[in-house]
Write an enzyme that holds these catalytic residues in place. Structure first.
Site, short mmCIF file in Angstrom:
data_model
loop_
_atom_site.label_atom_id
_atom_site.label_comp_id
_atom_site.label_asym_id
_atom_site.label_seq_id
_atom_site.Cartn_x
_atom_site.Cartn_y
_atom_site.Cartn_z
N ASN A 47 55.00 45.71 98.63
CA ASN A 47 54.51 46.49 99.76
C ASN A 47 53.83 45.58 100.77
O ASN A 47 53.78 44.35 100.58
CB ASN A 47 53.55 47.59 99.27
CG ASN A 47 52.39 47.02 98.49
OD1 ASN A 47 51.52 46.34 99.03
ND2 ASN A 47 52.36 47.30 97.18
N LYS A 104 42.32 62.44 94.11
CA LYS A 104 42.44 61.24 93.27
C LYS A 104 41.12 60.91 92.59
O LYS A 104 41.09 60.50 91.42
CB LYS A 104 42.90 60.05 94.13
CG LYS A 104 44.36 60.08 94.52
CD LYS A 104 44.73 58.83 95.31
CE LYS A 104 46.19 58.83 95.70
NZ LYS A 104 46.57 57.62 96.46
N PRO A 121 51.89 51.47 85.05
CA PRO A 121 50.61 52.00 84.59
C PRO A 121 49.66 52.18 85.77
O PRO A 121 49.70 51.41 86.74
CB PRO A 121 50.10 50.93 83.62
CG PRO A 121 50.79 49.68 84.06
CD PRO A 121 52.14 50.10 84.54
N ASP A 122 48.81 53.18 85.72
CA ASP A 122 47.76 53.38 86.72
C ASP A 122 46.55 52.59 86.24
O ASP A 122 45.82 53.02 85.34
CB ASP A 122 47.43 54.87 86.85
CG ASP A 122 46.49 55.15 88.02
OD1 ASP A 122 45.53 54.38 88.20
OD2 ASP A 122 46.72 56.13 88.73
N ILE A 123 46.36 51.42 86.82
CA ILE A 123 45.31 50.51 86.34
C ILE A 123 43.94 51.14 86.45
O ILE A 123 43.13 51.11 85.50
CB ILE A 123 45.37 49.17 87.11
CG1 ILE A 123 46.71 48.49 86.86
CG2 ILE A 123 44.21 48.26 86.70
CD1 ILE A 123 46.93 47.23 87.67
N LYS A 130 40.89 60.84 88.52
CA LYS A 130 40.64 59.56 87.85
C LYS A 130 39.19 59.40 87.40
O LYS A 130 38.82 58.35 86.88
CB LYS A 130 41.04 58.41 88.79
CG LYS A 130 42.51 58.43 89.17
CD LYS A 130 42.91 57.24 90.03
CE LYS A 130 44.39 57.33 90.44
NZ LYS A 130 44.86 56.16 91.18
N LYS A 146 71.25 37.28 89.36
CA LYS A 146 71.23 37.87 90.70
C LYS A 146 72.31 38.94 90.81
O LYS A 146 73.48 38.71 90.45
CB LYS A 146 71.46 36.79 91.76
CG LYS A 146 71.48 37.33 93.17
CD LYS A 146 71.78 36.23 94.17
CE LYS A 146 71.91 36.81 95.58
NZ LYS A 146 72.27 35.77 96.58
N PHE A 185 40.38 52.89 95.73
CA PHE A 185 40.79 52.91 97.13
C PHE A 185 41.98 53.84 97.27
O PHE A 185 42.93 53.76 96.49
CB PHE A 185 41.16 51.51 97.61
CG PHE A 185 40.02 50.76 98.25
CD1 PHE A 185 39.99 50.52 99.61
CD2 PHE A 185 38.96 50.33 97.47
CE1 PHE A 185 38.93 49.84 100.19
CE2 PHE A 185 37.90 49.64 98.03
CZ PHE A 185 37.88 49.40 99.40
N ASP A 193 53.85 51.67 92.38
CA ASP A 193 53.89 52.85 91.51
C ASP A 193 55.05 52.78 90.51
O ASP A 193 54.98 53.36 89.44
CB ASP A 193 54.03 54.12 92.36
CG ASP A 193 52.79 54.39 93.18
OD1 ASP A 193 51.68 54.12 92.69
OD2 ASP A 193 52.93 54.86 94.33
#
Length: 404
Positions: free
Chosen positions: A219, A346, A314-316, A350, A298, A332, A288
């Site tokens: 990203n 969120k 995984p959602d750290i 969390k 390749k 964040f 994600d």
């Protein structure tokens, strides 16, 4: 800030400031700053450039501070010591005010051709500058490039303000008032020990999820916000570990830097640090999804569509925040729509005591940002400002959760 408030803030500690004065009409205002600090039981040493002496005399500052004023790199010294080394060793902070465009350029490029520029280069203490110049000089791309370099080096930039200038024009470039400079110095001292002896783990930058040996999913995150928070945490006296995805940034002087590539690598690195951590700040833009199976070779281009099977990463942040006995966790949320609603959802999901919300389209890759802090007390808006300044505000807010 009234003079009495500065007395209260500084009276119980002996503090030492070196005032560096460069050539500019705003030099006369620095006399008030020297007076305010001296009256607040602060030891003030003064170094003036030759140009500064054209606007105000060294005798003025000697009278206000009770200390000799230094102007020359090669001034005689009976003790044989090196002035440009000793002066920076004998103070807690250097404040250059006014900081001219010329002096800012020297700082950015490591030029040391007079006493003030030399001691700034040889310093082992924090450096603050208060820019002052004509608005065109301030807006010039060269000046802005130099300021960006100084920010990345951790130098604190105070101001400038918008207003009427000595040349008669109106715009950015006016030096902030002496009371604001005194407040900035006092705030620096107050923040210096905000998180002393606290261990903070920060994630920053993007992750890169390999598709094959040469391609991957990533990203636009630059890592600037996470690196700025790491710098602010160091300034606050914390023991800082920065876990970073791939960026082009130079890490600040943290206690430990861990370079990772993928989300799984980042999670492993964070989990290794967490048992002794007081605060975890998840700033990284973690992918994600990753490909279910990475190709060992390749993938060749064909005329047909290519389908990739993606599996969730995984959602750290959630992994750390929902574990038993978690550290104080800060998240964040970068959103493109329904900012507050999505960020608050969120935070609740969390189980975070603090969530930082920002618009993704305005923040990613930029040097400044607008933040909204969400906690049990409500919303705390930080108006748009350079990311390092925002980071310092965030660290200050986090510190309030640890006060007795």
């Amino acid at each position: 800030m009234h003079e009495s408030s500065s007395h209260h803030s500084l009276r119980n500690e002996e503090k030492r400031v070196l005032l560096g004065i460069t050539g500019g009409i705003a030099a006369y205002k620095v006399a008030e700053l020297a007076h305010t600090l001296s009256q607040s039981a602060v030891t003030v040493q003064t170094v003036m450039t030759r140009s500064a002496c054209q606007f105000i005399t060294p005798l003025t500052f000697q009278s206000l501070t009770g200390n000799p004023v230094h102007t020359e790199l090669w001034e005689s010294n009976a003790s044989g010591s090196m002035t440009h080394i000793n002066l920076s060793r004998e103070v807690d902070v250097i404040m250059v005010a006014p900081a001219s465009a010329d002096f800012i350029a020297k700082l950015a490029h490591g030029i040391a051709d007079d006493l003030l520029s030399t001691l700034c280069l040889a310093r082992n203490c924090p450096l603050m500058i208060a820019p002052a110049m004509n608005r065109q000089m301030w807006e010039n791309p060269a000046t802005q490039r130099n300021l960006a370099m100084l920010r990345s080096d951790g130098i604190r930039i105070v101001g400038p303000a918008n207003g009427i200038q000595a040349c008669g024009e109106v715009g950015m470039g006016r030096m902030v008032e002496p009371t604001e400079l005194a407040e900035a110095i006092i705030t620096f001292w107050q923040n210096k020990h905000l998180l002393i002896n606290k261990k903070i783990v920060i994630t920053a930058g993007p992750t890169f999820e390999a598709i094959d040996p040469v391609r991957g999913l990533t990203n636009k995150s630059s890592g600037k916000m996470g690196y700025a928070i790491a710098q602010a945490a160091v300034e606050a006296g914390a023991n800082v570990t920065l876990v970073s995805g791939p960026t082009d940034l130079t890490p600040p002087a943290v206690d430990k830097f861990v370079a990772v590539i993928s989300a799984n690598e980042m999670l492993t690195a964070v989990q290794y640090e967490i048992p002794s951590t007081d605060v975890f700040i998840g700033v990284a833009a973690v992918a994600d999804y990753r490909v279910a199976t990475m190709s060992a070779q390749k993938i060749k281009k064909t005329n047909h569509n290519l389908t990739l099977e993606l599996t969730p990463n995984p959602d750290i942040l959630m992994t750390i925040a929902t574990a038993s006995d978690p550290p104080f966790c800060v998240g964040f949320a970068a959103e493109t729509e329904n900012l507050l609603e999505n960020a608050q959802a969120k935070r609740i999901k969390k189980r975070l005591p603090l969530m930082v919300a920002n618009w993704a389209q305005n923040a990613i890759g930029s040097d400044d940002n607008e933040l909204i802090l969400l906690d049990d007390q409500g919303e705390h808006i930080l108006p748009r400002a350079p990311k390092l300044e925002q980071a310092r505000h965030l660290i200050q807010h986090i510190s309030t959760f640890f006060k007795p």
